[in-house]
Design a protein around this motif. Structure first.
Motif, PDB file in Angstrom:
ATOM      1  N   VAL A  20       2.557   8.594   0.006  1.00  0.00           N
ATOM      2  CA  VAL A  20       1.996   8.723   1.354  1.00  0.00           C
ATOM      3  C   VAL A  20       0.589   9.310   1.270  1.00  0.00           C
ATOM      4  O   VAL A  20      -0.333   8.844   1.938  1.00  0.00           O
ATOM      5  CB  VAL A  20       2.912   9.574   2.260  1.00  0.00           C
ATOM      6  N   ALA A  21       0.415  10.325   0.414  1.00  0.00           N
ATOM      7  CA  ALA A  21      -0.896  10.962   0.260  1.00  0.00           C
ATOM      8  C   ALA A  21      -1.939   9.981  -0.257  1.00  0.00           C
ATOM      9  O   ALA A  21      -3.075   9.965   0.223  1.00  0.00           O
ATOM     10  CB  ALA A  21      -0.783  12.163  -0.672  1.00  0.00           C
ATOM     11  N   SER A  22      -1.568   9.150  -1.218  1.00  0.00           N
ATOM     12  CA  SER A  22      -2.532   8.177  -1.760  1.00  0.00           C
ATOM     13  C   SER A  22      -2.917   7.144  -0.709  1.00  0.00           C
ATOM     14  O   SER A  22      -4.070   6.726  -0.641  1.00  0.00           O
ATOM     15  CB  SER A  22      -1.991   7.503  -3.018  1.00  0.00           C
ATOM     16  N   ARG A  23      -1.971   6.760   0.137  1.00  0.00           N
ATOM     17  CA  ARG A  23      -2.283   5.817   1.221  1.00  0.00           C
ATOM     18  C   ARG A  23      -3.233   6.464   2.231  1.00  0.00           C
ATOM     19  O   ARG A  23      -4.158   5.831   2.722  1.00  0.00           O
ATOM     20  CB  ARG A  23      -1.003   5.350   1.921  1.00  0.00           C
ATOM     21  N   ALA A  24      -3.002   7.736   2.542  1.00  0.00           N
ATOM     22  CA  ALA A  24      -3.875   8.458   3.480  1.00  0.00           C
ATOM     23  C   ALA A  24      -5.276   8.591   2.907  1.00  0.00           C
ATOM     24  O   ALA A  24      -6.275   8.366   3.609  1.00  0.00           O
ATOM     25  CB  ALA A  24      -3.290   9.839   3.786  1.00  0.00           C
ATOM     26  N   GLN A  25      -5.359   8.941   1.638  1.00  0.00           N
ATOM     27  CA  GLN A  25      -6.663   9.092   0.993  1.00  0.00           C
ATOM     28  C   GLN A  25      -7.424   7.770   1.003  1.00  0.00           C
ATOM     29  O   GLN A  25      -8.614   7.724   1.315  1.00  0.00           O
ATOM     30  CB  GLN A  25      -6.489   9.589  -0.434  1.00  0.00           C
ATOM     31  N   ARG A  26      -6.743   6.696   0.682  1.00  0.00           N
ATOM     32  CA  ARG A  26      -7.388   5.367   0.650  1.00  0.00           C
ATOM     33  C   ARG A  26      -7.892   4.972   2.039  1.00  0.00           C
ATOM     34  O   ARG A  26      -9.006   4.478   2.182  1.00  0.00           O
ATOM     35  CB  ARG A  26      -6.414   4.326   0.105  1.00  0.00           C
ATOM     36  N   LEU A  27      -7.079   5.194   3.057  1.00  0.00           N
ATOM     37  CA  LEU A  27      -7.488   4.843   4.417  1.00  0.00           C
ATOM     38  C   LEU A  27      -8.680   5.694   4.867  1.00  0.00           C
ATOM     39  O   LEU A  27      -9.609   5.183   5.497  1.00  0.00           O
ATOM     40  CB  LEU A  27      -6.321   5.011   5.389  1.00  0.00           C
ATOM     41  N   ALA A  28      -8.683   6.962   4.505  1.00  0.00           N
ATOM     42  CA  ALA A  28      -9.820   7.831   4.845  1.00  0.00           C
ATOM     43  C   ALA A  28     -11.092   7.323   4.167  1.00  0.00           C
ATOM     44  O   ALA A  28     -12.168   7.314   4.774  1.00  0.00           O
ATOM     45  CB  ALA A  28      -9.527   9.274   4.444  1.00  0.00           C
ATOM     46  N   GLU A  29     -10.973   6.884   2.923  1.00  0.00           N
ATOM     47  CA  GLU A  29     -12.130   6.332   2.208  1.00  0.00           C
ATOM     48  C   GLU A  29     -12.638   5.070   2.887  1.00  0.00           C
ATOM     49  O   GLU A  29     -13.843   4.911   3.100  1.00  0.00           O
ATOM     50  CB  GLU A  29     -11.752   6.011   0.760  1.00  0.00           C
ATOM     51  N   ILE A  30     -11.735   4.185   3.241  1.00  0.00           N
ATOM     52  CA  ILE A  30     -12.110   2.917   3.892  1.00  0.00           C
ATOM     53  C   ILE A  30     -12.826   3.190   5.217  1.00  0.00           C
ATOM     54  O   ILE A  30     -13.822   2.550   5.540  1.00  0.00           O
ATOM     55  CB  ILE A  30     -10.864   2.025   4.123  1.00  0.00           C
ATOM     56  N   CYS A  31     -12.312   4.159   5.970  1.00  0.00           N
ATOM     57  CA  CYS A  31     -12.867   4.462   7.297  1.00  0.00           C
ATOM     58  C   CYS A  31     -14.059   5.415   7.242  1.00  0.00           C
ATOM     59  O   CYS A  31     -14.725   5.618   8.256  1.00  0.00           O
ATOM     60  CB  CYS A  31     -11.785   5.084   8.183  1.00  0.00           C
ATOM     61  N   GLY A  32     -14.288   6.026   6.105  1.00  0.00           N
ATOM     62  CA  GLY A  32     -15.318   7.051   6.030  1.00  0.00           C
ATOM     63  C   GLY A  32     -14.942   8.261   6.866  1.00  0.00           C
ATOM     64  O   GLY A  32     -15.802   8.926   7.444  1.00  0.00           O
ATOM     65  N   VAL A 139      -0.704   6.994  15.345  1.00  0.00           N
ATOM     66  CA  VAL A 139       0.179   7.484  14.297  1.00  0.00           C
ATOM     67  C   VAL A 139       0.502   6.326  13.372  1.00  0.00           C
ATOM     68  O   VAL A 139       0.877   5.251  13.834  1.00  0.00           O
ATOM     69  CB  VAL A 139       1.489   8.062  14.882  1.00  0.00           C
ATOM     70  N   LEU A 140       0.333   6.560  12.087  1.00  0.00           N
ATOM     71  CA  LEU A 140       0.688   5.560  11.084  1.00  0.00           C
ATOM     72  C   LEU A 140       1.859   6.100  10.286  1.00  0.00           C
ATOM     73  O   LEU A 140       1.746   7.139   9.622  1.00  0.00           O
ATOM     74  CB  LEU A 140      -0.491   5.275  10.139  1.00  0.00           C
ATOM     75  N   ALA A 141       2.990   5.448  10.389  1.00  0.00           N
ATOM     76  CA  ALA A 141       4.183   5.832   9.642  1.00  0.00           C
ATOM     77  C   ALA A 141       4.262   4.939   8.404  1.00  0.00           C
ATOM     78  O   ALA A 141       4.401   3.724   8.533  1.00  0.00           O
ATOM     79  CB  ALA A 141       5.429   5.699  10.493  1.00  0.00           C
ATOM     80  N   ILE A 142       4.165   5.536   7.239  1.00  0.00           N
ATOM     81  CA  ILE A 142       4.280   4.802   5.986  1.00  0.00           C
ATOM     82  C   ILE A 142       5.748   4.659   5.676  1.00  0.00           C
ATOM     83  O   ILE A 142       6.451   5.649   5.468  1.00  0.00           O
ATOM     84  CB  ILE A 142       3.562   5.563   4.829  1.00  0.00           C
ATOM     85  N   ARG A 143       6.242   3.437   5.652  1.00  0.00           N
ATOM     86  CA  ARG A 143       7.656   3.187   5.400  1.00  0.00           C
ATOM     87  C   ARG A 143       7.978   3.524   3.954  1.00  0.00           C
ATOM     88  O   ARG A 143       7.326   3.058   3.040  1.00  0.00           O
ATOM     89  CB  ARG A 143       8.021   1.735   5.689  1.00  0.00           C
ATOM     90  N   LEU A 144       9.010   4.328   3.787  1.00  0.00           N
ATOM     91  CA  LEU A 144       9.442   4.740   2.458  1.00  0.00           C
ATOM     92  C   LEU A 144      10.765   4.049   2.142  1.00  0.00           C
ATOM     93  O   LEU A 144      11.657   4.014   2.983  1.00  0.00           O
ATOM     94  CB  LEU A 144       9.629   6.255   2.412  1.00  0.00           C
ATOM     95  N   GLN A 145      10.852   3.539   0.952  1.00  0.00           N
ATOM     96  CA  GLN A 145      12.068   2.882   0.510  1.00  0.00           C
ATOM     97  C   GLN A 145      12.939   3.884  -0.236  1.00  0.00           C
ATOM     98  O   GLN A 145      12.421   4.712  -0.972  1.00  0.00           O
ATOM     99  CB  GLN A 145      11.744   1.695  -0.394  1.00  0.00           C
ATOM    100  N   GLU A 146      14.229   3.791  -0.068  1.00  0.00           N
ATOM    101  CA  GLU A 146      15.142   4.648  -0.821  1.00  0.00           C
ATOM    102  C   GLU A 146      15.009   4.329  -2.295  1.00  0.00           C
ATOM    103  O   GLU A 146      14.940   3.162  -2.681  1.00  0.00           O
ATOM    104  CB  GLU A 146      16.591   4.452  -0.365  1.00  0.00           C
ATOM    105  N   GLY A 147      14.927   5.365  -3.112  1.00  0.00           N
ATOM    106  CA  GLY A 147      14.856   5.162  -4.561  1.00  0.00           C
ATOM    107  C   GLY A 147      13.482   4.868  -5.084  1.00  0.00           C
ATOM    108  O   GLY A 147      13.293   4.651  -6.273  1.00  0.00           O
ATOM    109  N   GLY A 148      12.461   4.814  -4.258  1.00  0.00           N
ATOM    110  CA  GLY A 148      11.101   4.567  -4.708  1.00  0.00           C
ATOM    111  C   GLY A 148      10.204   4.196  -3.574  1.00  0.00           C
ATOM    112  O   GLY A 148      10.663   3.814  -2.510  1.00  0.00           O
ATOM    113  N   ALA A 149       8.911   4.278  -3.791  1.00  0.00           N
ATOM    114  CA  ALA A 149       7.954   3.966  -2.734  1.00  0.00           C
ATOM    115  C   ALA A 149       7.671   2.490  -2.664  1.00  0.00           C
ATOM    116  O   ALA A 149       7.842   1.769  -3.577  1.00  0.00           O
ATOM    117  CB  ALA A 149       6.670   4.739  -2.981  1.00  0.00           C
TER     118      ALA A 149
END
Length: 149
Positions: A20-32, A139-149
């Motif tokens: 989730v953190a890596s997705r947030a970081q990437r989106l922040a980079e894309i959006c500046g 709000v962006l909910a990152i869907r998490l899969q059971e047993g792995g991302a």
């Protein structure tokens, strides 16, 4: 997508937290956008402190579990390059505290991880669901899969 200026990552330190953190970081980079982080402590007893609900990250406590969570928040903040002033740890109900910070800090987008809930868990609600229904921003909910991302 460059409408987002300030993104808030709601970190729960679960097994999927880095995803989730890596997705947030990437989106922040894309959006500046500026990226802030919050962790809400709700699963350990609150020691008697003079802090109120906001937990100072620059002061030591004698409470071992609290220190472990503070250390994890600082580590994640460092990993994501988040300024120390944009890291927050509070005691409370996660959904309420996340929405409150978003309002105070003029957040444009809250990012949370979300498991697909079914049955009783769906009726009881989740942090992501609470944030989604009470936030005044996107709000962006990152869907998490059971047993792995």
């Amino acid at each position: 997508m460059n409408d987002y200026q300030h993104i808030l990552l709601a970190a729960d330190f679960s097994a999927h937290g880095d995803y989730v953190a890596s997705r947030a970081q990437r989106l922040a980079e894309i959006c500046g956008a500026r990226l802030s982080i919050i962790h809400v402590v709700d699963n350990i007893p609150m020691p008697d402190t003079a802090y109120g609900t906001v937990i100072p990250l620059n002061e030591d406590s004698s409470y071992e579990l609290l220190e472990a969570k503070k250390s994890r928040l600082m580590q994640l903040g460092d990993q994501l390059g988040i300024d120390a002033s944009s890291r927050r740890m509070v005691w409370g109900v996660p959904g309420q505290e996340i929405v409150q910070m978003a309002g105070q800090e003029q957040i444009d987008l809250i990012i949370v991880g979300s498991h697909g809930r079914h049955g009783l868990a769906l009726l009881l609600g989740s942090t992501a669901n609470g944030v989604l229904h009470h936030a005044k921003c996107d709000v962006l909910a990152i869907r998490l899969q059971e047993g792995g991302a």
